[in-house]
Enzyme design. Structure first.
Site, PDB file in Angstrom:
ATOM      1  N   ASP A  34       7.965 -14.220   2.347  1.00 44.61           N
ATOM      2  CA  ASP A  34       7.503 -14.833   3.589  1.00 44.61           C
ATOM      3  C   ASP A  34       6.229 -14.858   3.759  1.00 44.61           C
ATOM      4  OD1 ASP A  34       8.233 -12.817   5.091  1.00 44.61           O
ATOM      5  OD2 ASP A  34       9.193 -14.010   6.925  1.00 44.61           O
ATOM      6  N   SER A  35       5.876 -13.137   3.571  1.00 44.50           N
ATOM      7  CA  SER A  35       4.343 -13.365   3.246  1.00 44.50           C
ATOM      8  C   SER A  35       3.108 -14.056   2.754  1.00 44.50           C
ATOM      9  CB  SER A  35       4.145 -12.030   2.790  1.00 44.50           C
ATOM     10  OG  SER A  35       4.264 -12.048   1.642  1.00 44.50           O
ATOM     11  N   ASP A  73      12.774 -14.569   0.674  1.00 42.48           N
ATOM     12  CA  ASP A  73      12.724 -14.805   1.970  1.00 42.48           C
ATOM     13  C   ASP A  73      12.990 -16.052   2.613  1.00 42.48           C
ATOM     14  OD1 ASP A  73      12.152 -12.328   2.840  1.00 42.48           O
ATOM     15  OD2 ASP A  73      10.283 -12.408   3.075  1.00 42.48           O
ATOM     16  N   GLU A 171      10.733  -1.542   6.344  1.00 42.35           N
ATOM     17  CA  GLU A 171       8.943  -1.380   7.096  1.00 42.35           C
ATOM     18  C   GLU A 171       8.754  -0.887   8.307  1.00 42.35           C
ATOM     19  OE1 GLU A 171       7.825  -5.746   6.635  1.00 42.35           O
ATOM     20  OE2 GLU A 171       5.371  -5.077   6.839  1.00 42.35           O
TER      21      GLU A 171
HETATM   22  O1  KIV Z   1       7.690 -10.980   3.143  1.00 41.62           O
HETATM   23  C1  KIV Z   1       6.896  -9.937   2.314  1.00 41.62           C
HETATM   24  O2  KIV Z   1       6.186  -9.865   1.590  1.00 41.62           O
HETATM   25  C2  KIV Z   1       7.906  -8.681   2.938  1.00 41.62           C
HETATM   26  C3  KIV Z   1       7.353  -7.547   2.659  1.00 41.62           C
HETATM   27  C4  KIV Z   1       6.159  -6.938   3.048  1.00 41.62           C
HETATM   28  C5  KIV Z   1       8.972  -6.876   2.389  1.00 41.62           C
HETATM   29  O3  KIV Z   1       8.737  -8.978   3.037  1.00 41.62           O
END
Ligand code: KIV
Length: 253
Positions: A34-35, A73, A171
């Site tokens: 969800d990044s 995610d 993280e």
């Molecule tokens: O949303 C994402 O990209 C993540 C990574 C930073 C592990 O959760």
């Protein structure tokens, strides 16, 4: 791979073109994170990302995917009850094509993890810095620095494994704590800002290519700067994860 002592190379992916490049460079696990809210949609945080956004990006990644494990995610507030988590997981797997879903949180999520697993949905857990809780945490800060918070992360990790999680993302925690948790768990631990002692590493793709327009945290390395092409940058990342040279001490806490 954990049993063989072989490091696992993970990167985020959000579209079909990058997915093909990542797979050909040997990335074993793709995370539709969800990044994407921050690096694709230009949002301040991951909180506004919707299930619909996640299903869309998971579907386009799945279209180009062939060999890798595909994790998606579950966005903020899409798993606040086990029943809602099941709906979200069903959408990400049936409509999106994910193989596994990821959720953030510790012991408070064990019922949800067990419920998803009982219904055939493999789960990746996420501890340490939880981007969906950034306002609760007061910013993007290293977690587990003092004895109490380190103990909580350690206990949460064991509880999530007992509940049936298949993988754990850790993280932004001190390298020594991450190494200890990696040794204590049977499931693979994937680090991001968690030192070289984890079973594998993940970075946000746009961060490791140096194209994210914000200040990068200490744990990010720009692999494009020293290679000059996207393909070579991703291959260099995979090689550095495999031989343990990334993350170096300067990328760790
Ligand atoms: O949303 C994402 O990209 C993540 C990574 C930073 C592990 O959760």
């Amino acid at each position: 791979m954990k049993k063989r002592g072989e490091k696992i190379a993970v990167l985020t992916s959000y579209d079909a073109s990058f997915t093909a490049v990542l797979e050909s460079a040997g990335v074993e696990v793709l995370l539709v994170g969800d990044s994407l809210g921050m690096v694709i949609q230009g949002l301040e945080s991951t909180l506004p990302v919707t299930v619909r956004d996640m299903v869309y990006h998971t579907r386009v990644v799945a279209r180009a995917h062939s060999m890798s494990l595909l994790i998606a995610d579950m966005p903020f507030m899409s798993y606040d009850t086990p029943a809602r988590a099941l709906e979200t997981g069903k959408g990400l797997m049936q409509a999106g094509g994910a193989h596994m879903v990821k959720l953030e949180g510790g012991a408070e999520q064990t019922d949800t993890v067990a419920y998803l697993v009982a219904n055939g949905i493999p789960v990746c857990a996420h501890l340490g810095l939880l981007p969906q809780s950034v306002y609760k945490l007061g910013g993007y800060k290293v977690q587990g620095r003092d004895a109490d918070s380190a103990r909580k992360i350690r206990e949460d990790a064991l509880a999530l494994e007992r509940a049936g999680a298949s993988l754990l993302v850790l993280e932004c925690v001190p390298a020594s704590l991450a190494a200890e948790i990696t040794g204590a768990l049977e499931i693979p631990v994937i680090g991001i800002g968690a030192g070289a002692g984890c079973d594998g590493q993940v970075l946000v793709l746009y961060d490791m290519l140096g194209i994210t327009p914000r200040k990068m945290p200490r744990f990010v390395k720009n692999f494009l700067a020293e290679t000059g092409s996207i393909k070579a940058a991703i291959a260099a990342y995979v090689a550095a994860v495999k031989d343990g040279s990334f993350p170096a001490p300067e990328h760790s806490y």
